[in-house]
Design a protein around this motif. Sequence first.
Motif, PDB file in Angstrom:
ATOM      1  N   GLY A 172      40.987  -8.874  -3.321  1.00  0.00           N
ATOM      2  CA  GLY A 172      40.599  -8.815  -2.637  1.00  0.00           C
ATOM      3  C   GLY A 172      39.734 -10.022  -1.512  1.00  0.00           C
ATOM      4  O   GLY A 172      38.657  -9.697  -0.304  1.00  0.00           O
ATOM      5  N   VAL A 173      39.480 -10.744  -2.885  1.00  0.00           N
ATOM      6  CA  VAL A 173      38.634 -12.200  -2.409  1.00  0.00           C
ATOM      7  C   VAL A 173      38.895 -12.605  -0.696  1.00  0.00           C
ATOM      8  O   VAL A 173      38.540 -13.219   0.236  1.00  0.00           O
ATOM      9  N   LEU A 174      40.456 -12.893  -0.857  1.00  0.00           N
ATOM     10  CA  LEU A 174      41.159 -13.621   0.018  1.00  0.00           C
ATOM     11  C   LEU A 174      41.228 -12.529   1.713  1.00  0.00           C
ATOM     12  O   LEU A 174      40.990 -13.102   2.580  1.00  0.00           O
ATOM     13  N   LYS A 175      41.747 -11.383   1.240  1.00  0.00           N
ATOM     14  CA  LYS A 175      41.840 -10.701   2.234  1.00  0.00           C
ATOM     15  C   LYS A 175      41.171  -9.210   2.188  1.00  0.00           C
ATOM     16  O   LYS A 175      42.270  -8.022   1.688  1.00  0.00           O
ATOM     17  N   PRO A 176      40.248  -8.560   2.706  1.00  0.00           N
ATOM     18  CA  PRO A 176      39.373  -7.821   1.885  1.00  0.00           C
ATOM     19  C   PRO A 176      40.057  -6.199   3.025  1.00  0.00           C
ATOM     20  O   PRO A 176      39.506  -5.307   2.193  1.00  0.00           O
ATOM     21  N   GLU A 177      40.585  -6.865   3.738  1.00  0.00           N
ATOM     22  CA  GLU A 177      40.820  -5.129   4.624  1.00  0.00           C
ATOM     23  C   GLU A 177      42.468  -4.757   3.785  1.00  0.00           C
ATOM     24  O   GLU A 177      42.543  -3.562   4.279  1.00  0.00           O
ATOM     25  N   LEU A 178      43.152  -5.273   3.081  1.00  0.00           N
ATOM     26  CA  LEU A 178      44.284  -4.719   2.599  1.00  0.00           C
ATOM     27  C   LEU A 178      43.376  -4.140   1.137  1.00  0.00           C
ATOM     28  O   LEU A 178      44.597  -3.486   0.101  1.00  0.00           O
ATOM     29  N   VAL A 179      42.639  -4.534   0.586  1.00  0.00           N
ATOM     30  CA  VAL A 179      42.641  -3.419  -0.459  1.00  0.00           C
ATOM     31  C   VAL A 179      42.522  -1.744  -0.897  1.00  0.00           C
ATOM     32  O   VAL A 179      43.171  -1.629  -1.821  1.00  0.00           O
ATOM     33  N   MET A 180      42.845  -0.975  -0.458  1.00  0.00           N
ATOM     34  CA  MET A 180      42.618   0.517  -0.014  1.00  0.00           C
ATOM     35  C   MET A 180      44.221   0.774  -0.218  1.00  0.00           C
ATOM     36  O   MET A 180      44.270   1.628  -0.486  1.00  0.00           O
ATOM     37  N   ARG A 181      44.863  -0.595   0.326  1.00  0.00           N
ATOM     38  CA  ARG A 181      46.206  -0.240   0.209  1.00  0.00           C
ATOM     39  C   ARG A 181      47.196  -0.575  -0.911  1.00  0.00           C
ATOM     40  O   ARG A 181      47.562  -0.525  -1.780  1.00  0.00           O
ATOM     41  N   ALA A 182      46.284  -1.499  -1.735  1.00  0.00           N
ATOM     42  CA  ALA A 182      46.270  -1.703  -3.530  1.00  0.00           C
ATOM     43  C   ALA A 182      46.352  -0.840  -3.835  1.00  0.00           C
ATOM     44  O   ALA A 182      46.470  -1.183  -5.087  1.00  0.00           O
ATOM     45  N   ILE A 183      45.389   0.523  -3.955  1.00  0.00           N
ATOM     46  CA  ILE A 183      44.518   0.844  -4.674  1.00  0.00           C
ATOM     47  C   ILE A 183      45.744   2.006  -5.359  1.00  0.00           C
ATOM     48  O   ILE A 183      45.585   2.206  -6.522  1.00  0.00           O
ATOM     49  N   ILE A 184      47.361   1.474  -4.950  1.00  0.00           N
ATOM     50  CA  ILE A 184      48.407   2.230  -5.697  1.00  0.00           C
ATOM     51  C   ILE A 184      48.747   2.180  -7.222  1.00  0.00           C
ATOM     52  O   ILE A 184      48.845   3.494  -7.558  1.00  0.00           O
ATOM     53  N   PRO A 185      48.786   0.621  -7.353  1.00  0.00           N
ATOM     54  CA  PRO A 185      48.799   1.232  -8.898  1.00  0.00           C
ATOM     55  C   PRO A 185      47.697   1.809  -9.926  1.00  0.00           C
ATOM     56  O   PRO A 185      48.348   1.983 -10.459  1.00  0.00           O
ATOM     57  N   VAL A 186      46.498   2.199  -9.123  1.00  0.00           N
ATOM     58  CA  VAL A 186      45.728   2.717 -10.163  1.00  0.00           C
ATOM     59  C   VAL A 186      46.140   4.110 -10.343  1.00  0.00           C
ATOM     60  O   VAL A 186      45.528   4.716 -10.980  1.00  0.00           O
ATOM     61  N   ILE A 187      46.135   4.472  -9.130  1.00  0.00           N
ATOM     62  CA  ILE A 187      46.778   5.697  -8.488  1.00  0.00           C
ATOM     63  C   ILE A 187      47.643   6.244  -9.871  1.00  0.00           C
ATOM     64  O   ILE A 187      48.066   7.481 -10.678  1.00  0.00           O
ATOM     65  N   PHE A 188      48.377   6.066  -9.905  1.00  0.00           N
ATOM     66  CA  PHE A 188      49.596   5.514 -10.682  1.00  0.00           C
ATOM     67  C   PHE A 188      49.047   5.709 -11.689  1.00  0.00           C
ATOM     68  O   PHE A 188      49.423   6.575 -13.064  1.00  0.00           O
ATOM     69  N   ALA A 189      48.867   4.418 -12.501  1.00  0.00           N
ATOM     70  CA  ALA A 189      48.325   4.632 -13.723  1.00  0.00           C
ATOM     71  C   ALA A 189      47.423   5.955 -14.060  1.00  0.00           C
ATOM     72  O   ALA A 189      47.595   6.588 -15.569  1.00  0.00           O
ATOM     73  N   GLY A 190      46.572   6.474 -12.629  1.00  0.00           N
ATOM     74  CA  GLY A 190      45.947   7.630 -13.712  1.00  0.00           C
ATOM     75  C   GLY A 190      46.506   8.669 -13.629  1.00  0.00           C
ATOM     76  O   GLY A 190      46.154   9.260 -14.786  1.00  0.00           O
ATOM     77  N   ALA A 191      47.588   8.495 -13.151  1.00  0.00           N
ATOM     78  CA  ALA A 191      48.351   9.878 -13.174  1.00  0.00           C
ATOM     79  C   ALA A 191      48.712  10.241 -15.339  1.00  0.00           C
ATOM     80  O   ALA A 191      49.475  11.091 -15.176  1.00  0.00           O
ATOM     81  N   LEU A 192      49.213   9.352 -15.446  1.00  0.00           N
ATOM     82  CA  LEU A 192      49.861   9.044 -17.068  1.00  0.00           C
ATOM     83  C   LEU A 192      48.924   9.964 -17.874  1.00  0.00           C
ATOM     84  O   LEU A 192      48.834  10.358 -18.666  1.00  0.00           O
ATOM     85  N   ALA A 193      47.582   9.931 -17.875  1.00  0.00           N
ATOM     86  CA  ALA A 193      46.722  10.704 -18.538  1.00  0.00           C
ATOM     87  C   ALA A 193      46.151  11.786 -18.199  1.00  0.00           C
ATOM     88  O   ALA A 193      46.702  12.105 -18.833  1.00  0.00           O
ATOM     89  N   VAL A 194      47.294  12.443 -17.163  1.00  0.00           N
ATOM     90  CA  VAL A 194      47.293  13.950 -16.511  1.00  0.00           C
ATOM     91  C   VAL A 194      48.543  13.570 -17.374  1.00  0.00           C
ATOM     92  O   VAL A 194      48.256  14.482 -17.929  1.00  0.00           O
ATOM     93  N   TYR A 195      49.126  13.507 -17.845  1.00  0.00           N
ATOM     94  CA  TYR A 195      50.810  13.900 -18.765  1.00  0.00           C
ATOM     95  C   TYR A 195      50.572  13.701 -19.805  1.00  0.00           C
ATOM     96  O   TYR A 195      50.291  14.971 -20.379  1.00  0.00           O
ATOM     97  N   GLY A 196      49.420  13.124 -20.275  1.00  0.00           N
ATOM     98  CA  GLY A 196      48.814  13.598 -21.532  1.00  0.00           C
ATOM     99  C   GLY A 196      48.042  14.830 -21.691  1.00  0.00           C
ATOM    100  O   GLY A 196      48.557  15.745 -22.660  1.00  0.00           O
ATOM    101  N   LEU A 197      47.388  14.382 -20.850  1.00  0.00           N
ATOM    102  CA  LEU A 197      46.654  16.372 -20.879  1.00  0.00           C
ATOM    103  C   LEU A 197      47.155  17.596 -21.180  1.00  0.00           C
ATOM    104  O   LEU A 197      46.785  17.959 -21.564  1.00  0.00           O
ATOM    105  N   ILE A 198      48.716  17.563 -20.114  1.00  0.00           N
ATOM    106  CA  ILE A 198      48.787  18.144 -20.228  1.00  0.00           C
ATOM    107  C   ILE A 198      49.625  18.952 -21.371  1.00  0.00           C
ATOM    108  O   ILE A 198      49.873  20.488 -21.494  1.00  0.00           O
TER     109      ILE A 198
END
Length: 187
Positions: free
Chosen positions: A50-76
């Motif tokens: 994001g320091v070099l290309k801030p316009e790509l930060v929102m597209r790069a958030i995918i790994p965070v979404i994938f990681a967050g889904a793992l906690a939901v699996y444990g909660l279920i």
Amino acid sequence: MSGNEVQISEVCPVYAPFFGAMGVASALVFTSIGAAYGTAKSSVGISNMGVLKPELVMRAIIPVIFAGALAVYGLIIAVMISGNIGLAYPLTKSFTDLGAGLTVGLCGMAAGMAIGIIGDSGVRGFGQQSRLYVGMVLVLIFAEALGLFGLIIALLMAAKNSGTSCKGNYSVDPAWAASVNIIPTTA
């Protein structure tokens, strides 16, 4: 016997709920560790990119979404297991629930570590070469599948009926049963 009485025996010992509770804890703790690691590690890559290309930060958030889904699996799985826990809890079911919690927890932790490493390096590479985005997402999907496999097996285990019941004629020491307010039956 009234509806509130429980049979304590070798099949349904008083300590059986402990193993089910450990399954609940394992599911939540290990998947949360995986989700936290995946989020933190991939966020480092997102910040650097994001320091070099801030316009790509929102597209790069995918790994965070994938990681967050793992906690939901444990909660279920934790919710499913905690619904089974009670005084009339066969030992075989408690061990199966412990296994289910460990399965989803450890698979979620492994997937979170993979997602974090892939997310960190993938996002940095994507920042330099935009054609790497599809490849990064595909590899992230395969890493997420590790957690999904654990969820599927844990669902099968947690939904399985042990086939044993805590009702029946078991011999219990009457003095002990009276001290814990359980009405024993004689064999």
